[in-house]
Design an enzyme around this catalytic site. Structure first.
Site, PDB file in Angstrom:
ATOM      1  N   THR A 165       0.854  -1.179   0.000  1.00 31.16           N
ATOM      2  CA  THR A 165       0.000   0.000   0.000  1.00 31.16           C
ATOM      3  C   THR A 165       0.894   1.234   0.000  1.00 31.16           C
ATOM      4  O   THR A 165       1.754   1.374   0.868  1.00 31.16           O
ATOM      5  CB  THR A 165      -0.908   0.017   1.240  1.00 31.16           C
ATOM      6  OG1 THR A 165      -1.633  -1.218   1.309  1.00 31.16           O
ATOM      7  CG2 THR A 165      -1.884   1.173   1.180  1.00 31.16           C
ATOM      8  N   LYS A 167       2.373   4.671   0.715  1.00 34.90           N
ATOM      9  CA  LYS A 167       2.323   5.593   1.847  1.00 34.90           C
ATOM     10  C   LYS A 167       3.188   6.810   1.544  1.00 34.90           C
ATOM     11  O   LYS A 167       4.165   6.688   0.815  1.00 34.90           O
ATOM     12  CB  LYS A 167       2.821   4.901   3.129  1.00 34.90           C
ATOM     13  CG  LYS A 167       2.133   3.592   3.465  1.00 34.90           C
ATOM     14  CD  LYS A 167       0.707   3.786   3.913  1.00 34.90           C
ATOM     15  CE  LYS A 167       0.090   2.441   4.334  1.00 34.90           C
ATOM     16  NZ  LYS A 167      -1.283   2.604   4.840  1.00 34.90           N
ATOM     17  N   HIS A 286     -11.491  -3.785  -0.212  1.00 31.81           N
ATOM     18  CA  HIS A 286     -11.040  -3.306   1.095  1.00 31.81           C
ATOM     19  C   HIS A 286     -12.223  -3.317   2.052  1.00 31.81           C
ATOM     20  O   HIS A 286     -13.354  -3.056   1.651  1.00 31.81           O
ATOM     21  CB  HIS A 286     -10.459  -1.895   0.975  1.00 31.81           C
ATOM     22  CG  HIS A 286      -9.598  -1.503   2.135  1.00 31.81           C
ATOM     23  ND1 HIS A 286     -10.114  -1.207   3.387  1.00 31.81           N
ATOM     24  CD2 HIS A 286      -8.253  -1.372   2.256  1.00 31.81           C
ATOM     25  CE1 HIS A 286      -9.120  -0.902   4.206  1.00 31.81           C
ATOM     26  NE2 HIS A 286      -7.978  -1.004   3.544  1.00 31.81           N
TER      27      HIS A 286
END
Length: 472
Positions: A165, A167, A286
């Protein structure tokens, strides 16, 4: 009137409590954890939950005479103690098939977790498990593609997939975001991912993000010779905009998109899943907002139910917890969730929180995604827990590497391949994980630095939502 009618209020248990009932194969079965109000008998509370989630209202009505109430009503048929909790009990309820629209998760859960959760007769209520009979499963769409089709599309076999993911989740420009995607994919990851709240904010509009990410994917594919992907989050304010973003992702060549299935709503998600099937697009899911629903062990919906309904609604990936990372997840319960996502038939197993057998027929499986606070030291345990058919997603565990994103990705890839090789040689990777990683680090400076960086990082907090004591 042809039949006599007795107006007034009756106790729910007179109509909806039936301890002699034997559930039918066609019934939808549910088990609730119930904490009744003081002075309310267990049988009355169980019957009240059953009544409010099926056919009853607070008083008898003369229109009951116009239908076959005995056929359509739900039946509370069993009560069990909750181990270690003197206030709560389990109520088992059977609902006849005629109560529900075929293939409609929305309809089923409007009954099961609708008004009944605000019912005054109970202080707290939690839906612990649901048995969906095969007739209902076969009327649902299920995952757009499933695990095997995904592996065939991406030409990736024999190991879990690796993801990351990006960041910080918010604040990057689209160009810098695409740069991070490229570095991670070039370093050895299979996927990168938008975070759940990356939509189309002023700092990075969705179309710019999609284009820079696809450019990064294509460049990384050319350099590595591997198929790559980025989960492009198409979550949007309305269904028309979701479709617009999904269509653009398809046009530029992305193999996968994602959505936040709880916040966009189950009907919207089901529509998106159908679109993905029709358009050959993988769908990553998600579970943002799930903690509001499932974390309280006394009120809400257990995640095993949310995992089941996602498989019915449709999704190729679903975040499932990690056991070893920063997010909530009991090991035995997590293994139960994973089986519900991947297996064709799951047997009742109270030691893992599974109250019912669950048949899936030929419905495609969902790939569990382990994500949240994981790093290279967790790799042996992740492989032992999840096996090959999973995605291990390292966000900070990739981007936090002292040498940069590509080095973090390389460290994870080397660690994974070392653990898979050791597993295939017959070694106990969870028990021997330190030795396996240390040996691999001798030829990988990226892995060596990663191991030194996160050697002392652990998330040793007690689990809030545990399996009830004697079932462990």
């Amino acid at each position: 009137m042809l039949k006599s009618y007795q107006a007034g209020v009756r106790e729910y248990r007179e109509t909806y409590w039936d301890p002699h009932y034997t559930p039918k194969d066609s019934d939808i079965l549910a088990v609730f954890k119930v904490i009744p109000q003081a002075g309310v008998p267990r049988e009355e509370a169980a019957a009240a939950v059953c009544a409010e989630s099926s056919t009853a209202t607070w008083t008898t009505v003369w229109t009951d005479l116009l239908t076959d109430l005995d056929y359509y009503k739900g039946r509370a048929y069993a009560i069990e103690d909750v181990p270690g909790d003197d206030e709560a009990f389990y109520a088992f309820v059977a609902y006849p098939m005629g109560l529900f629209e075929e293939g409609s998760i929305v309809n089923v859960f409007t009954s099961l977790v609708g008004n009944v959760f605000g019912f005054k007769a109970v202080r707290a209520l939690r839906l612990e498990d649901v048995r969906f009979p095969l007739w209902f499963v076969t009327t649902c769409d299920g995952p757009p593609h499933g695990i095997q089709v995904e592996r065939d599309k991406l030409d990736k076999y024999g190991r879990p997939m690796l993801g990351c993911t990006i960041k910080p989740k918010l604040g990057l420009s689209a160009k810098n975001y695409g740069r991070a995607v490229y570095e991670c994919l070039r370093g050895g990851l299979d996927f990168t991912k938008d975070d759940e709240n990356v939509n189309s904010q002023p700092f990075m509009r969705w179309r710019d993000r999609f284009e820079f990410c696809q450019e990064a994917i294509e460049k990384a594919e050319q350099e590595t010779g591997e198929r790559k992907g980025h989960y492009l989050n198409v979550t949007a304010p309305n269904m028309e905009e979701i479709y617009r973003r999904a269509e653009f992702a398809k046009e530029i060549g992305s193999p996968i998109i994602m959505s936040d299935y709880l916040t966009i709503g189950w009907a919207a998600h089901s529509s998106l899943s159908r679109w993905c099937r029709a358009n050959g697009m993988l769908l990553h899911v998600h579970r943002a907002m799930h903690g509001v629903i499932d974390r309280n062990p006394r009120h809400g919906i257990n995640f095993r139910v949310l995992a089941k309904l996602l498989r019915l609604l449709g999704g190729d990936h679903l975040h499932s917890g990690t056991v070893v990372g920063k997010l909530e997840g009991d090991r035995a319960a997590t293994l139960g969730w994973v089986d519900l996502m991947r297996e064709r038939h799951v047997k009742e197993d109270r030691s893992r929180g599974l109250f019912f057998d669950q048949p899936w027929g030929h419905m495609a499986p969902v790939m569990p995604v382990a994500s949240g606070g994981i790093h290279v030291w967790h790799m042996p345990a992740l492989l032992a827990i999840f096996g090959d058919d999973a995605v291990f997603q390292f966000g900070g565990g990739t981007l936090g590497h002292p040498w940069g994103n590509a080095a973090g990705a390389a460290a994870n890839r080397v660690a994974l391949e070392a653990c898979v090789r050791a597993r295939n040689e017959g070694r106990d990777v969870e028990r021997e994980g330190k030795d396996i990683l240390t040996a691999a680090a001798q030829s990988s400076p990226e892995l060596k630095v990663a191991m030194e960086t996160w050697r002392e990082i652990k998330f040793e907090f007690d689990v809030v939502d545990k399996l009830d004591a004697p079932h462990r």
